[in-house]
Motif scaffolding. Structure first.
Motif, PDB file in Angstrom:
ATOM      1  N   SER A  38     -28.492 -84.511-100.701  1.00 13.28           N
ATOM      2  CA  SER A  38     -28.909 -85.334 -99.557  1.00 13.28           C
ATOM      3  C   SER A  38     -28.019 -86.556 -99.435  1.00 13.28           C
ATOM      4  N   THR A  39     -27.887 -86.992 -98.217  1.00 12.66           N
ATOM      5  CA  THR A  39     -27.101 -88.176 -97.919  1.00 12.66           C
ATOM      6  C   THR A  39     -27.609 -88.741 -96.601  1.00 12.66           C
ATOM      7  N   THR A  40     -27.078 -89.869 -96.214  1.00 10.22           N
ATOM      8  CA  THR A  40     -27.416 -90.455 -94.921  1.00 10.22           C
ATOM      9  C   THR A  40     -26.197 -90.362 -94.025  1.00 10.22           C
ATOM     10  N   GLY A  41     -26.407 -89.893 -92.808  1.00 10.98           N
ATOM     11  CA  GLY A  41     -25.337 -89.795 -91.833  1.00 10.98           C
ATOM     12  C   GLY A  41     -25.690 -90.575 -90.588  1.00 10.98           C
ATOM     13  N   SER A  42     -24.848 -90.467 -89.577  1.00  8.84           N
ATOM     14  CA  SER A  42     -25.131 -91.122 -88.298  1.00  8.84           C
ATOM     15  C   SER A  42     -24.740 -90.180 -87.179  1.00  8.84           C
ATOM     16  N   VAL A  43     -25.223 -90.475 -85.984  1.00 12.60           N
ATOM     17  CA  VAL A  43     -24.996 -89.581 -84.857  1.00 12.60           C
ATOM     18  C   VAL A  43     -24.432 -90.313 -83.648  1.00 12.60           C
ATOM     19  N   THR A  44     -23.645 -89.579 -82.875  1.00 14.12           N
ATOM     20  CA  THR A  44     -23.344 -89.992 -81.512  1.00 14.12           C
ATOM     21  C   THR A  44     -24.267 -89.165 -80.636  1.00 14.12           C
ATOM     22  N   VAL A  45     -24.657 -89.711 -79.499  1.00 14.28           N
ATOM     23  CA  VAL A  45     -25.649 -89.032 -78.667  1.00 14.28           C
ATOM     24  C   VAL A  45     -25.258 -89.113 -77.200  1.00 14.28           C
ATOM     25  N   SER A  46     -25.363 -87.975 -76.515  1.00 15.53           N
ATOM     26  CA  SER A  46     -25.311 -87.961 -75.053  1.00 15.53           C
ATOM     27  C   SER A  46     -26.542 -87.205 -74.575  1.00 15.53           C
ATOM     28  N   GLU A  47     -27.084 -87.632 -73.434  1.00 16.41           N
ATOM     29  CA  GLU A  47     -28.321 -87.049 -72.913  1.00 16.41           C
ATOM     30  C   GLU A  47     -28.052 -86.322 -71.612  1.00 16.41           C
ATOM     31  N   ARG A  48     -28.850 -85.226 -71.411  1.00 16.63           N
ATOM     32  CA  ARG A  48     -28.785 -84.499 -70.146  1.00 16.63           C
ATOM     33  C   ARG A  48     -30.188 -83.993 -69.841  1.00 16.63           C
ATOM     34  N   PRO A  49     -30.724 -84.322 -68.665  1.00 17.33           N
ATOM     35  CA  PRO A  49     -32.042 -83.802 -68.319  1.00 17.33           C
ATOM     36  C   PRO A  49     -32.015 -82.276 -68.302  1.00 17.33           C
ATOM     37  N   ALA A  50     -33.084 -81.666 -68.830  1.00 18.33           N
ATOM     38  CA  ALA A  50     -33.170 -80.207 -68.876  1.00 18.33           C
ATOM     39  C   ALA A  50     -34.626 -79.801 -68.788  1.00 18.33           C
ATOM     40  N   GLY A  51     -35.020 -79.266 -67.642  1.00 12.24           N
ATOM     41  CA  GLY A  51     -36.394 -78.794 -67.474  1.00 12.24           C
ATOM     42  C   GLY A  51     -37.399 -79.908 -67.670  1.00 12.24           C
ATOM     43  N   ASP A  52     -38.311 -79.702 -68.636  1.00 12.90           N
ATOM     44  CA  ASP A  52     -39.368 -80.676 -68.924  1.00 12.90           C
ATOM     45  C   ASP A  52     -38.999 -81.591 -70.081  1.00 12.90           C
ATOM     46  N   GLY A  53     -37.732 -81.884 -70.243  1.00 10.71           N
ATOM     47  CA  GLY A  53     -37.324 -82.751 -71.337  1.00 10.71           C
ATOM     48  C   GLY A  53     -35.891 -83.203 -71.183  1.00 10.71           C
ATOM     49  N   VAL A  54     -35.310 -83.510 -72.321  1.00  8.25           N
ATOM     50  CA  VAL A  54     -33.925 -83.999 -72.355  1.00  8.25           C
ATOM     51  C   VAL A  54     -33.184 -83.232 -73.441  1.00  8.25           C
ATOM     52  N   LEU A  55     -31.991 -82.775 -73.110  1.00  7.22           N
ATOM     53  CA  LEU A  55     -31.143 -82.138 -74.108  1.00  7.22           C
ATOM     54  C   LEU A  55     -30.217 -83.211 -74.674  1.00  7.22           C
ATOM     55  N   LEU A  56     -30.335 -83.448 -75.978  1.00  6.23           N
ATOM     56  CA  LEU A  56     -29.473 -84.405 -76.664  1.00  6.23           C
ATOM     57  C   LEU A  56     -28.356 -83.631 -77.353  1.00  6.23           C
ATOM     58  N   ARG A  57     -27.147 -84.162 -77.286  1.00 11.76           N
ATOM     59  CA  ARG A  57     -25.995 -83.540 -77.936  1.00 11.76           C
ATOM     60  C   ARG A  57     -25.147 -84.631 -78.542  1.00 11.76           C
TER      61      ARG A  57
END
Length: 193
Positions: free
Chosen positions: A111-130
């Motif tokens: 185990s370790t700690t990481g970090s993320v970059t995030v972009s959002e796109r609306p998709a149906g009844d939610g949001v797709l994060l990538r």
């Protein structure tokens, strides 16, 4: 130095409390097996195709219309057989890969700690994060692409730069990322961000 990008599958676990983020992985579930129809559709399709071929060989001087229908049936049967066999092959590959990953994570999870970059796109009844998951792996930094569907009413997904807990094992191309907004806020607070 960053590792060369590889085809790594990132599995997200949105946990319900900050304490669960760094809890041990516990018993990982075995990969889901595809259903019977998906696994065995190629066999009846092959039998039907063989039956059409035998019927065609047994008919002496068929009419043009019958000949056309038999050839269409033969070609259709071959296409269904080929597609169903390819689906079975891909399912078997996926199952073998996921089984190896689960066994590796059970035997030697790190185990370790990481970090993320995030972009959002609306998709149906939610949001797709990538985005990109960055974490230390061996003596280098791994960068893996990820996606996560956050449905309306679900716990919020990660924000750009948020920390995530990452589990990985040598020799596997699957990593598990756990996240909780409260845990991320606590780590950001300690880091003075």
């Amino acid at each position: 130095m960053a590792l060369e990008p590889a085809l790594v599958s990132v599995r997200w676990q949105q946990v319900s409390s900050p304490a669960e983020v760094e809890a041990p992985l516990g018993d990982l579930p075995a990969p889901d097996r595809p259903g019977l129809v998906r696994r065995w559709l190629w066999l009846p399709a092959l039998l039907v195709t063989a039956g059409v071929y035998v019927a065609r060989r047994m008919i002496d001087a068929p009419s043009g219309e019958l000949e056309m229908w038999l050839m269409l049936g033969l070609m259709g049967g071959l296409v269904v057989t080929a597609v169903a066999a390819l689906v079975r092959y891909r399912d078997d590959q996926r199952l073998a890969t996921e089984t190896r990953a689960v066994e590796s994570l059970r035997a030697d999870a790190r185990s370790t700690t990481g970090s993320v970059t995030v972009s959002e796109r609306p998709a149906g009844d939610g949001v797709l994060l990538r985005g990109l998951l960055t974490y230390p792996r061996h003596d280098e930094t791994a960068e893996d692409t990820w996606s996560l569907m956050v449905a309306e009413g679900d716990a919020p997904g990660p924000r750009p730069g948020d920390p995530v807990a990452v589990w990985w094992a040598p020799g596997t191309d699957v990593v598990i990322a756990r996240y909780h907004r409260g845990w991320a806020n606590e780590l950001r607070g300690r880091a003075g961000r």
